[in-house]
Write an enzyme that holds these catalytic residues in place. Structure first.
Site, PDB file in Angstrom:
ATOM      1  CB  SER A 292      -0.825  -0.035   1.110  1.00 48.32           C
ATOM      2  OG  SER A 292      -1.386   1.274   1.294  1.00 48.32           O
TER       3      SER A 292
ATOM      4  CE1 TYR B  28      -4.117  -2.231   5.029  1.00 47.65           C
ATOM      5  CE2 TYR B  28      -3.166  -0.197   4.497  1.00 47.65           C
ATOM      6  CZ  TYR B  28      -3.730  -1.225   4.072  1.00 47.65           C
ATOM      7  OH  TYR B  28      -4.138  -1.420   2.913  1.00 47.65           O
TER       8      TYR B  28
HETATM    9  N1  LIG Z   1      -8.526  -0.385  -1.798  1.00 42.23           N
HETATM   10  C1  LIG Z   1      -7.803   0.427  -1.638  1.00 42.23           C
HETATM   11  O1  LIG Z   1      -7.789   1.625  -1.612  1.00 42.23           O
HETATM   12  C2  LIG Z   1      -6.427  -0.086  -1.185  1.00 42.23           C
HETATM   13  C3  LIG Z   1      -5.349   0.857  -0.819  1.00 42.23           C
HETATM   14  C4  LIG Z   1      -3.894   0.174  -0.597  1.00 42.23           C
HETATM   15  C5  LIG Z   1      -3.899  -1.279  -0.396  1.00 42.23           C
HETATM   16  N2  LIG Z   1      -5.003  -1.986  -0.684  1.00 42.23           N
HETATM   17  C6  LIG Z   1      -4.618  -3.611  -0.367  1.00 42.23           C
HETATM   18  O2  LIG Z   1      -5.005  -4.204  -1.701  1.00 42.23           O
HETATM   19  C7  LIG Z   1      -5.339  -5.438  -1.299  1.00 42.23           C
HETATM   20  C8  LIG Z   1      -6.978  -5.524  -1.820  1.00 42.23           C
HETATM   21  O3  LIG Z   1      -7.691  -4.596  -1.239  1.00 42.23           O
HETATM   22  P1  LIG Z   1      -9.200  -4.447  -1.755  1.00 42.23           P
HETATM   23  O4  LIG Z   1      -9.685  -2.943  -1.388  1.00 42.23           O
HETATM   24  O5  LIG Z   1      -9.430  -4.886  -3.143  1.00 42.23           O
HETATM   25  O6  LIG Z   1     -10.058  -5.438  -0.725  1.00 42.23           O
HETATM   26  P2  LIG Z   1     -11.437  -5.585  -0.567  1.00 42.23           P
HETATM   27  O7  LIG Z   1     -11.942  -5.236   0.802  1.00 42.23           O
HETATM   28  O8  LIG Z   1     -12.476  -5.238  -1.696  1.00 42.23           O
HETATM   29  O9  LIG Z   1     -11.534  -7.211  -0.488  1.00 42.23           O
HETATM   30  C9  LIG Z   1     -10.440  -7.859   0.483  1.00 42.23           C
HETATM   31  C10 LIG Z   1     -10.739  -9.511   0.174  1.00 42.23           C
HETATM   32  O10 LIG Z   1      -9.976 -10.166   1.125  1.00 42.23           O
HETATM   33  C11 LIG Z   1     -10.846 -11.182   1.692  1.00 42.23           C
HETATM   34  N3  LIG Z   1      -9.934 -11.819   3.047  1.00 42.23           N
HETATM   35  C12 LIG Z   1      -9.977 -10.750   4.009  1.00 42.23           C
HETATM   36  N4  LIG Z   1      -9.340 -11.628   4.972  1.00 42.23           N
HETATM   37  C13 LIG Z   1      -8.870 -12.714   4.394  1.00 42.23           C
HETATM   38  C14 LIG Z   1      -8.186 -14.061   4.891  1.00 42.23           C
HETATM   39  N5  LIG Z   1      -7.962 -14.099   6.284  1.00 42.23           N
HETATM   40  N6  LIG Z   1      -8.164 -14.987   3.941  1.00 42.23           N
HETATM   41  C15 LIG Z   1      -8.338 -14.810   2.583  1.00 42.23           C
HETATM   42  N7  LIG Z   1      -9.049 -13.816   2.238  1.00 42.23           N
HETATM   43  C16 LIG Z   1      -9.341 -12.800   2.843  1.00 42.23           C
HETATM   44  C17 LIG Z   1     -11.959 -10.489   1.975  1.00 42.23           C
HETATM   45  O11 LIG Z   1     -12.859 -11.678   1.948  1.00 42.23           O
HETATM   46  C18 LIG Z   1     -12.378  -9.716   0.494  1.00 42.23           C
HETATM   47  O12 LIG Z   1     -12.823 -10.649  -0.433  1.00 42.23           O
HETATM   48  C19 LIG Z   1      -5.462  -5.425   0.392  1.00 42.23           C
HETATM   49  O13 LIG Z   1      -4.333  -6.204   0.690  1.00 42.23           O
HETATM   50  C20 LIG Z   1      -5.312  -3.955   0.713  1.00 42.23           C
HETATM   51  O14 LIG Z   1      -4.762  -3.981   2.317  1.00 42.23           O
HETATM   52  C21 LIG Z   1      -6.203  -1.477  -0.941  1.00 42.23           C
END
Ligand SMILES: NC(=O)c1ccc[n+]([C@@H]2O[C@H](COP(=O)([O-])OP(=O)(O)OC[C@H]3O[C@@H](n4cnc5c(N)ncnc54)[C@H](O)[C@@H]3O)[C@@H](O)[C@H]2O)c1
Length: 259
Positions: A151, A164
């Site tokens: 991130s 985080y």
């Molecule tokens: N969306 C953003 O703005 C953003 C920004 C920076 C980083 N990220 C990172 O990108 C990645 C994806 O984010 P997103 O926004 O697409 O997420 P999201 O919340 O839309 O989806 C996350 C998915 O991970 C699954 N998950 C959670 N815990 C789990 C576990 N223990 N085992 C298996 N699956 C699990 C959830 O069920 C969900 O389907 C994450 O690692 C997040 O930290 C997201």
């Protein structure tokens, strides 16, 4: 449409992952789901893994070249079994996309040992053990690619996100450690560092909590899950064959304003 805007026709790239097999965690939502669909569009066979059950829907949308798997990434045994499943069903593993993650904010004083353990177990150890077992399988087919979702928060600190940010900074160093140790097996390891991406889960929650975060970047808009998925597909493909050990921001330039 794309060719008119920037001279690129993405359809020219179809088939860049023909013959490859990929695991995507977090494939039930957001960037994991978008990435799984893009990898399949490019010809990869995909194991779509999630803890939520929503991976079944992703696989239904992809069709024949994907299978769904339930996996809690905070449990190493489940990650080991996930890698075994990919090899059993599709014969090999070429790419491990560690997308699944959780987010939680709050002041440092409010953070309990349990909160920190949970964050590190999912966000850091979950990716570490996913990559560890992927290496075991990739060594058998002469190489592969690991992509870890860090991130912007893993590169630049901000208030109320210490746990985080620590987990995501750890992902960057873990990525680089795998890169220097596993390069000799032709296994590349890279990290993606999203800014604010409008996903069903974390992205929309962040945008709702602080709307200006979605537009504060130089492009003035949030990112789309597919934009991260396209970057991942490039890194997995042979077009990314000399890219190893980097953490790439995908943030509309937001990080430039914070540096
Ligand atoms: N969306 C953003 O703005 C953003 C920004 C920076 C980083 N990220 C990172 O990108 C990645 C994806 O984010 P997103 O926004 O697409 O997420 P999201 O919340 O839309 O989806 C996350 C998915 O991970 C699954 N998950 C959670 N815990 C789990 C576990 N223990 N085992 C298996 N699956 C699990 C959830 O069920 C969900 O389907 C994450 O690692 C997040 O930290 C997201």
């Amino acid at each position: 449409m794309h060719r008119r805007l920037c001279g690129t026709n993405w359809e020219d790239y179809m088939g860049t992952l023909d013959g490859k097999v990929a695991i995507v965690t977090g494939a039930g939502s957001g960037m994991g789901k978008a990435t799984a669909k893009i990898l399949a569009r490019e010809g990869a066979k995909v194991v779509a893994a999630d803890i939520s059950g929503l991976q079944e829907q992703t696989v239904a949308e992809i069709g024949a070249n994907a299978i769904a798997a339930r996996c809690d990434i905070s449990d190493e045994a489940q990650l080991s079994a996930l890698v075994d499943l990919a090899v059993e069903k599709f014969g090999r593993l070429d790419a491990m996309l560690n997308v699944a993650g959780i987010g939680a904010g709050g002041p440092i004083e409010s953070m309990s040992a349990q909160d920190l353990d949970r964050m590190l177990n999912v966000n850091l150890k979950g990716m570490f053990f996913g990559a560890k077992h992927a290496v075991r399988a990739m060594k058998n087919n002469g190489g592969g690619a690991i992509i870890n979702w860090s991130s912007l928060a893993g590169l630049i600190p901000s208030p109320n996100s210490a746990a985080y940010a620590i987990s995501k900074a750890g992902v960057v160093m873990m990525t680089k450690s795998f890169a220097v140790e596993c390069g000799k097996y032709n296994i590349r390891s890279n990290a993606i560092c999203p800014g604010l991406i409008l996903t069903e889960g974390m992205g929309q929650a962040a945008a709702k909590a602080q709307p200006d975060r979605a537009t504060v970047n130089p492009l003035g808009r949030p990112g789309l899950p597919e934009e991260a998925g396209e970057l991942a597909a490039f890194l997995v493909s042979d077009r990314g064959s000399y890219i190893n050990g980097v953490a790439i921001p995908i943030d509309g330039g937001w990080g430039c304003l914070l540096a």
